[in-house]
Design a protein around this motif. Structure first.
Motif, PDB file in Angstrom:
ATOM      1  N   GLU A 172      21.722  18.723  21.638  1.00 43.52           N
ATOM      2  CA  GLU A 172      21.814  18.180  22.988  1.00 43.52           C
ATOM      3  C   GLU A 172      23.167  18.477  23.640  1.00 43.52           C
ATOM      4  OE1 GLU A 172      20.942  14.067  22.483  1.00 43.52           O
ATOM      5  OE2 GLU A 172      18.767  14.381  22.362  1.00 43.52           O
ATOM      6  N   ALA A 173      24.157  18.901  22.857  1.00 44.67           N
ATOM      7  CA  ALA A 173      25.466  19.228  23.407  1.00 44.67           C
ATOM      8  C   ALA A 173      25.355  20.419  24.362  1.00 44.67           C
ATOM      9  CB  ALA A 173      26.454  19.538  22.288  1.00 44.67           C
ATOM     10  N   GLY A 174      26.194  20.436  25.374  1.00 46.00           N
ATOM     11  CA  GLY A 174      26.114  21.476  26.389  1.00 46.00           C
ATOM     12  C   GLY A 174      26.711  22.805  25.966  1.00 46.00           C
ATOM     13  N   PHE A 175      26.473  23.785  26.796  1.00 46.85           N
ATOM     14  CA  PHE A 175      26.961  25.147  26.567  1.00 46.85           C
ATOM     15  C   PHE A 175      28.472  25.160  26.361  1.00 46.85           C
ATOM     16  CE2 PHE A 175      28.736  29.111  28.166  1.00 46.85           C
ATOM     17  CZ  PHE A 175      27.946  30.084  27.566  1.00 46.85           C
ATOM     18  N   GLU A 176      29.192  24.436  27.211  1.00 45.49           N
ATOM     19  CA  GLU A 176      30.651  24.436  27.153  1.00 45.49           C
ATOM     20  C   GLU A 176      31.164  23.856  25.835  1.00 45.49           C
ATOM     21  OE1 GLU A 176      28.853  23.285  29.631  1.00 45.49           O
ATOM     22  OE2 GLU A 176      29.253  24.777  31.216  1.00 45.49           O
ATOM     23  N   ALA A 177      30.474  22.829  25.350  1.00 43.48           N
ATOM     24  CA  ALA A 177      30.885  22.212  24.091  1.00 43.48           C
ATOM     25  C   ALA A 177      30.726  23.190  22.923  1.00 43.48           C
ATOM     26  CB  ALA A 177      30.074  20.947  23.833  1.00 43.48           C
ATOM     27  N   TRP A 178      29.651  23.944  22.947  1.00 40.68           N
ATOM     28  CA  TRP A 178      29.456  24.968  21.922  1.00 40.68           C
ATOM     29  C   TRP A 178      30.505  26.068  22.063  1.00 40.68           C
ATOM     30  CZ3 TRP A 178      24.186  26.771  19.762  1.00 40.68           C
ATOM     31  CH2 TRP A 178      23.432  25.664  19.342  1.00 40.68           C
ATOM     32  N   GLN A 179      30.743  26.460  23.285  1.00 37.87           N
ATOM     33  CA  GLN A 179      31.716  27.529  23.544  1.00 37.87           C
ATOM     34  C   GLN A 179      33.103  27.135  23.053  1.00 37.87           C
ATOM     35  OE1 GLN A 179      32.432  28.530  27.737  1.00 37.87           O
ATOM     36  NE2 GLN A 179      32.104  30.687  27.210  1.00 37.87           N
ATOM     37  N   ALA A 180      33.459  25.869  23.227  1.00 38.89           N
ATOM     38  CA  ALA A 180      34.774  25.388  22.799  1.00 38.89           C
ATOM     39  C   ALA A 180      34.946  25.460  21.283  1.00 38.89           C
ATOM     40  CB  ALA A 180      34.982  23.952  23.281  1.00 38.89           C
ATOM     41  N   LEU A 181      33.844  25.456  20.558  1.00 39.79           N
ATOM     42  CA  LEU A 181      33.907  25.561  19.095  1.00 39.79           C
ATOM     43  C   LEU A 181      34.023  27.004  18.619  1.00 39.79           C
ATOM     44  CD1 LEU A 181      31.144  22.994  18.017  1.00 39.79           C
ATOM     45  CD2 LEU A 181      33.618  22.726  17.778  1.00 39.79           C
ATOM     46  N   GLY A 182      33.932  27.944  19.545  1.00 41.30           N
ATOM     47  CA  GLY A 182      33.998  29.356  19.172  1.00 41.30           C
ATOM     48  C   GLY A 182      32.689  29.893  18.630  1.00 41.30           C
ATOM     49  N   ALA A 217      23.954  32.263  24.087  1.00 40.79           N
ATOM     50  CA  ALA A 217      22.905  32.721  25.008  1.00 40.79           C
ATOM     51  C   ALA A 217      21.575  32.070  24.673  1.00 40.79           C
ATOM     52  CB  ALA A 217      22.793  34.244  24.944  1.00 40.79           C
ATOM     53  N   ARG A 218      21.265  31.958  23.357  1.00 39.76           N
ATOM     54  CA  ARG A 218      20.010  31.312  22.964  1.00 39.76           C
ATOM     55  C   ARG A 218      20.059  29.817  23.284  1.00 39.76           C
ATOM     56  NH1 ARG A 218      19.971  35.358  18.970  1.00 39.76           N
ATOM     57  NH2 ARG A 218      21.446  34.187  17.702  1.00 39.76           N
ATOM     58  N   HIS A 219      21.232  29.209  23.102  1.00 38.64           N
ATOM     59  CA  HIS A 219      21.360  27.771  23.377  1.00 38.64           C
ATOM     60  C   HIS A 219      21.158  27.466  24.858  1.00 38.64           C
ATOM     61  CE1 HIS A 219      22.505  23.668  22.763  1.00 38.64           C
ATOM     62  NE2 HIS A 219      23.615  23.741  23.471  1.00 38.64           N
ATOM     63  N   LYS A 220      21.496  28.425  25.681  1.00 39.24           N
ATOM     64  CA  LYS A 220      21.362  28.242  27.124  1.00 39.24           C
ATOM     65  C   LYS A 220      19.911  28.378  27.578  1.00 39.24           C
ATOM     66  CE  LYS A 220      24.195  29.491  31.142  1.00 39.24           C
ATOM     67  NZ  LYS A 220      25.249  30.428  31.638  1.00 39.24           N
TER      68      LYS A 220
END
Length: 252
Positions: free
Chosen positions: A45-55, A62-65
């Motif tokens: 449920e975490a957003g794209f930005e939260a995943w991106q911040a984890l590297g 892209a799949r998460h989006k």
């Protein structure tokens, strides 16, 4: 947002499967997300930005989006489960082999075909060369047959050569109490037979009461990185590993 409902899977299982799909079965990415967010549902449920911040890798992002694509993938798996094409067990279920929870990077789930009770029984791995000598082939077959007769399950990687003889030896039983005592661990998805000409071996294992498993997504094709992953599961499932013949620098 939650994953699509399923008659087979609860919401947490759907979240695990959704994550596994979006990270393309990457163990490192999956465990990083669980560690960061505390659970599969929260991570998914975490957003794209939260995943991106984890590297997290761009392909996973892209799949998460694309939630629709994730839902479609889960739907396909659900349809296959309903049709009985394979089974799916999760790491927190009693059917999941406890010995795999002890390895460094345990899989969160296993796709299975055949008798999953084999996963709970004492297993000995037999592995080795894909091009064994005639002597090694006979030795492998005989050892596997003996181990099955004494009550062990013979586990191997479904490859040519030693692996095949290990499975066949375990299957060569006339006593119904000891038939089908073998587990095959795939280096592909559960719907991809590799090598292609081993489809008869796959069928024989399932029909005689053995089990075939894969941690990879169902349509995953063979790749050089998927076989070391398979090998760790073969070793992790087993009390001991027998190498009947291999070169010094072999994967075995």
């Amino acid at each position: 947002m939650t994953p699509p409902p399923s008659s087979h899977l609860d919401s947490n299982q759907c979240a695990i499967l959704a994550l596994w799909y979006e990270v393309n079965a990457s163990l490192s990415a999956y465990h990083k997300l669980l560690s960061a967010f505390g659970g599969a549902q929260q991570a998914w449920e975490a957003g794209f930005e939260a995943w991106q911040a984890l590297g997290i890798h761009a392909a996973h992002l892209a799949r998460h989006k694309n939630k629709e694509q994730t839902s479609a993938s889960i739907d396909r798996i659900e349809q296959a489960l309903t049709a009985g094409q394979y089974q799916l067990i999760f790491a927190d279920q009693s059917e999941f082999p406890a010995q795999l929870l002890q390895i460094y990077d345990p899989p969160p789930l296993l796709f299975c075909r055949g008798n999953i009770n084999r996963l709970q029984q004492a297993q000995i791995a037999i592995v080795g060369s894909r091009k064994p000598t005639a002597h090694a082939q006979k030795t492998t077959f005989d050892i596997a047959q003996y181990l099955a007769q004494t009550g062990y399950v013979v586990t191997s990687g479904l490859a040519m050569g030693v692996d095949k003889q290990a499975h066949l030896g375990a299957l060569a039983q006339t006593d119904s109490d000891y038939q089908g005592r073998t587990v095959g661990v795939m280096g592909t998805g559960i719907e991809v037979f590799y090598p292609n000409h081993h489809d008869k071996l796959f069928s024989q294992i399932i029909e005689q009461g053995g089990c075939i498993i894969s941690e990879l997504l169902p349509h995953t094709q063979p790749h050089k990185h998927t076989f070391p992953r398979r090998n760790r599961l073969v070793a992790g499932l087993s009390l001991a590993t027998i190498v009947t013949e291999a070169t010094i620098k072999s994967g075995s």
